[in-house]
Scaffold this motif. Structure first.
Motif, short mmCIF file in Angstrom:
data_model
loop_
_atom_site.label_atom_id
_atom_site.label_comp_id
_atom_site.label_asym_id
_atom_site.label_seq_id
_atom_site.Cartn_x
_atom_site.Cartn_y
_atom_site.Cartn_z
N VAL A 111 -3.48 1.28 14.11
CA VAL A 111 -4.20 2.53 13.14
C VAL A 111 -5.46 2.77 13.72
CG1 VAL A 111 -5.06 2.99 10.87
CG2 VAL A 111 -2.91 1.79 11.07
N SER A 155 4.62 0.69 6.97
CA SER A 155 3.95 -0.69 6.59
C SER A 155 4.22 -0.86 4.97
CB SER A 155 2.78 -1.11 7.08
OG SER A 155 2.85 -0.81 8.65
N LEU A 212 1.05 3.38 8.62
CA LEU A 212 0.70 2.82 7.23
C LEU A 212 1.64 3.07 6.06
CD1 LEU A 212 -3.36 3.92 7.06
CD2 LEU A 212 -2.28 1.43 7.42
N CYS A 218 -3.61 -3.11 11.82
CA CYS A 218 -4.72 -2.65 11.91
C CYS A 218 -5.26 -2.20 13.40
CB CYS A 218 -5.71 -3.71 11.53
SG CYS A 218 -5.99 -4.16 9.76
#
Length: 260
Positions: A232, A188, A185, A229
């Motif tokens: 994660v 990103s 995350l 998504c």
């Protein structure tokens, strides 16, 4: 699946990720399942190759944070007095700083190459490992088997690495998987801000390019975002599964299978 896709990217991706293979901003089709980007590159190939950088940074940063945080946690948890106080205050200092501020500061000082990104992300998340391992060592250093090892005059290295550390590892393994998802995350987010390494393809970098085409080419943001998504969620599910494996008694107690 994403990990396997990153390993076998040259065989899975139908096109060279950096080569123009069609018209720009082509919607998803049979030839290009995820469409093309603003310069005509196949987005499916870009997402597949982007998994290499994003997953590598996430996993390597989590392992680097384990090494740094683990060392601090072991020293603070086993040594008492000044060493414990100084190291844990240092970990608390880093933990109180916003993660993105720490990462941006590190990038401003050292740049945005692949290894520097790993170091910057690890710098932001190592206190999580340090606090967890410290708590495990504080709990375990008073146990009878540790006291017996001390009475037997065993070397400190033996007590730490053979007596305490193996018993402290199960929750640490779970935390590493969670840290990997957090690192993805963060990477990103850096890519979305245009701060990732421009020489490599990553999911965050694809989102950065897609910002100018949210209305005209929805696929440029949807598919890289979906990959983030999935990564994660997958790592969090992996952490949950590892927790069930390494700590089955706590899992059954939480489910009502064992008395408290």
């Amino acid at each position: 699946m994403l990990f396997l896709a990153s390993v076998f990217a040259p065989w899975i991706a139908p096109f060279d990720a950096l080569r123009q293979v069609g018209s720009s901003l082509t919607p998803p089709s049979w030839q290009h399942p995820m469409g093309t980007d603003n310069i005509g590159r196949d987005l499916f190939s870009l997402v597949v190759y982007g998994s290499r950088a994003s997953l590598a940074i996430g996993i390597c940063a989590a392992l680097a944070a384990l090494m740094v945080g683990g060392t601090v946690g072991v020293l603070a948890g086993y040594r008492r007095g000044v060493v414990e106080a100084v190291l844990m205050r240092l970990a608390e200092l880093f933990q109180t700083l916003p993660v993105i501020i720490v990462v941006l500061f590190a990038i401003a000082l050292f740049g945005t190459s692949f290894w520097l990104l790993i170091a910057a992300v690890a710098l932001a998340i190592w206190p999580l490992e340090a606090r967890l391992i410290y708590g495990q060592f504080v709990n375990l250093r008073e146990r009878e088997f540790v006291a017996a090892a001390v009475v037997a005059d065993l070397p400190t290295s033996h007590i730490i690495f053979r007596e305490i550390l193996p018993n402290a590892l199960p929750p640490v393994i779970v935390q590493v998987a969670l840290d990997a998802s957090l690192a993805i995350l963060i990477e990103s987010g850096l890519g979305f801000l245009g701060l990732s390494d421009a020489s490599m393809v990553s999911w965050g970098q694809l989102l950065f390019v897609a910002q100018d085409y949210l209305d005209s080419a929805w696929w440029m943001s949807v598919f890289p975002g979906a990959a983030i998504c999935l990564a994660v969620i997958g790592l969090n599910m992996l952490a949950d599964g590892l927790n069930d494996v390494v700590n089955p008694r706590a899992t059954r107690r939480a489910a009502g299978g064992l008395p408290g």
